[in-house]
Design an enzyme around this catalytic site. Structure first.
Site, PDB file in Angstrom:
ATOM      1  N   LYS A 223     -23.013  -2.237  36.125  1.00 48.05           N
ATOM      2  CA  LYS A 223     -23.806  -2.882  37.165  1.00 48.05           C
ATOM      3  C   LYS A 223     -24.735  -3.905  36.526  1.00 48.05           C
ATOM      4  O   LYS A 223     -25.587  -3.570  35.705  1.00 48.05           O
ATOM      5  CB  LYS A 223     -24.620  -1.821  37.919  1.00 48.05           C
ATOM      6  CG  LYS A 223     -25.535  -2.413  38.961  1.00 48.05           C
ATOM      7  CD  LYS A 223     -26.188  -1.356  39.821  1.00 48.05           C
ATOM      8  CE  LYS A 223     -27.137  -1.981  40.815  1.00 48.05           C
ATOM      9  NZ  LYS A 223     -27.757  -1.002  41.696  1.00 48.05           N
ATOM     10  N   LYS A 276     -19.888  -3.984  39.465  1.00 48.76           N
ATOM     11  CA  LYS A 276     -20.684  -4.573  40.536  1.00 48.76           C
ATOM     12  C   LYS A 276     -21.531  -5.723  40.012  1.00 48.76           C
ATOM     13  O   LYS A 276     -22.141  -5.536  38.955  1.00 48.76           O
ATOM     14  CB  LYS A 276     -21.586  -3.467  41.107  1.00 48.76           C
ATOM     15  CG  LYS A 276     -22.459  -3.896  42.249  1.00 48.76           C
ATOM     16  CD  LYS A 276     -23.301  -2.733  42.679  1.00 48.76           C
ATOM     17  CE  LYS A 276     -24.332  -3.272  43.648  1.00 48.76           C
ATOM     18  NZ  LYS A 276     -25.503  -2.477  43.680  1.00 48.76           N
TER      19      LYS A 276
HETATM   20  C1  PBG Z   1     -29.550   0.433  44.699  1.00 52.07           C
HETATM   21  C2  PBG Z   1     -28.471  -0.495  45.052  1.00 52.07           C
HETATM   22  C3  PBG Z   1     -28.498  -1.889  45.184  1.00 52.07           C
HETATM   23  C4  PBG Z   1     -27.250  -2.264  45.661  1.00 52.07           C
HETATM   24  C5  PBG Z   1     -26.492  -1.116  45.775  1.00 52.07           C
HETATM   25  N1  PBG Z   1     -27.257  -0.048  45.382  1.00 52.07           N
HETATM   26  C6  PBG Z   1     -29.606  -2.835  44.976  1.00 52.07           C
HETATM   27  C7  PBG Z   1     -30.112  -3.132  43.635  1.00 52.07           C
HETATM   28  O1  PBG Z   1     -29.662  -2.598  42.614  1.00 52.07           O
HETATM   29  O2  PBG Z   1     -31.047  -3.915  43.581  1.00 52.07           O
HETATM   30  C8  PBG Z   1     -26.818  -3.657  46.018  1.00 52.07           C
HETATM   31  C9  PBG Z   1     -25.801  -3.757  47.101  1.00 52.07           C
HETATM   32  C10 PBG Z   1     -25.625  -5.121  47.670  1.00 52.07           C
HETATM   33  O3  PBG Z   1     -26.262  -6.104  47.242  1.00 52.07           O
HETATM   34  O4  PBG Z   1     -24.828  -5.238  48.603  1.00 52.07           O
HETATM   35  N2  PBG Z   1     -30.019   0.361  43.432  1.00 52.07           N
END
Ligand code: PBG
Length: 356
Positions: A223, A276
């Site tokens: 991520k 992601k």
């Molecule tokens: C929680 C999380 C996030 C997303 C999924 N889980 C936000 C982040 O990490 O700031 C992003 C999902 C999206 O942008 O559609 N940590």
């Protein structure tokens, strides 16, 4: 013209084109992310994600039903609590928003597969993905002796107040507690997205100890710290109050580090590895697929959705065609599972034979 090999031969007929397709898709690979908000009778549109809504528990059924009707059977729950605190206690509260949503969805939609995002950022008052270290500035090893001489303040100002440290190991306990409380409330699968080190092992151990041996973990292993999450933070009210997430989410200049993250999580017991965002990170999907033997998920995040919607609203692009092409590119890169706010539309396009 003397030419033996003519690639166009396989493109001249629609039946043939479909026969030789290398990428096949099915609605069973789709997961729809849904925002559940505390309160009643709420279905409010998210301004930066037109067509996406925050639902209260009593109204989420409308969307779950239309997903099921379209053939999408898996959802990922995100919670929007009405109260936040330093420790993000709403994440693991027995009567937290996700816990309530899970109990109701299990009862009303037994055929739906319920996945939960396990993270603290929607529940902490500061918006970070874990609890903050007690001291606002961690002392770097090089300054340890200076610190011991009592000049912590000077070091703090030299490093800048923006140094945010999330306490990794204390956060692990809370993530494990959150995952267990989701499983207790009916989650079929948990998906940690916090990027703390060691969280898959901690969650696996906690789930096993409570008897949830068969609840799989889909780890947001790879991520990146990404501007593509912008609209989500608006949707979930989870933007960090100060600093950013670069001390725990990955630097997008790196790909070998992503392999390290993925392999570590598999070793710790992750059943599925996620990359992601999707669109700008498909190289990682392909690379991780080569070095692991678990299913790979790709998450097309809020910013990707928002860009397509905005471009289509301006009339610059053809929304339907762009949705189809974007989805197929993720599968072509190698993902087995695709998380997307367009899940219902994609299922429809597959059904209508537009892709597949
Ligand atoms: C929680 C999380 C996030 C997303 C999924 N889980 C936000 C982040 O990490 O700031 C992003 C999902 C999206 O942008 O559609 N940590």
């Amino acid at each position: 013209m003397d030419m033996t090999i003519r690639p166009r031969r396989l493109r001249g007929n629609e039946v043939l084109r479909k026969m030789v397709r290398e990428t096949r898709v099915d609605a069973s690979s789709l997961i729809y992310p849904i925002f559940i908000k505390e309160g009643t009778d709420i279905k409010e549109e998210i301004p930066t994600m037109p067509g996406q809504y925050r639902y209260s528990v009593d109204r989420m059924g409308e969307k779950l039903q239309s997903l099921l009707d379209a053939g999408v059977k898996s959802v990922m729950f995100f919670g929007i609590p009405d109260q936040k605190d330093e420790a993000g206690s709403g994440a693991y509260a027995e009567n937290g928003i996700i816990q309530k949503a899970l109990r109701q969805a299990k009862r009303d939609f037994p055929g739906m597969y319920l996945i939960t995002d396990v993270c603290m950022c929607e529940y902490t008052s500061h918006g970070h993905c874990g609890v903050l270290a007690k001291s606002p500035v961690e002392t770097p090893p090089c300054c340890a002796s200076a610190a011991s001489r009592g000049s912590n303040e000077k070091i703090a100002s030299r490093l800048g107040a923006a140094q945010v440290t999330v306490d990794n190991d204390r956060t692990l306990e809370l993530l494990a507690k959150t995952a267990v409380s989701h499983a207790r409330a009916g989650a079929d699968m948990v998906a940690p997205s916090d990027m703390m080190d060691g969280r898959v092992a901690a969650i696996r151990a906690a789930l096993d100890e409570e008897g949830f041996l068969n609840v799989p973990i889909m780890s947001y292993a790879v991520k990146y710290a990404s501007a593509f999450y912008g609209p989500f933070r608006d949707a979930a009210g989870s933007a960090p109050a100060f600093g950013d997430r670069r001390s725990y989410q990955m630097d997008y200049h790196n790909s070998r580090e992503g392999i390290k993250e993925a392999l570590l999580d598999v070793e710790e017991g992750a059943d599925i590895i996620m990359v992601k965002p999707a669109m700008s990170y498909l190289d990682m999907v392909t690379r991780i697929k080569e070095v692991t033997d678990v299913p790979i998920a790709s998450y097309s995040v809020s910013g990707e959705y928002a860009m397509i919607k905005a471009g289509a609203q301006l009339g610059y692009i053809d929304e339907e065609k762009i949705i189809c092409e974007t989805a197929i590119s993720a599968f072509r890169a190698g993902c087995d599972i695709y998380l997307t706010y367009f899940a219902e539309e994609i299922a429809k396009y597959i059904h209508e034979g537009k892709i597949g």
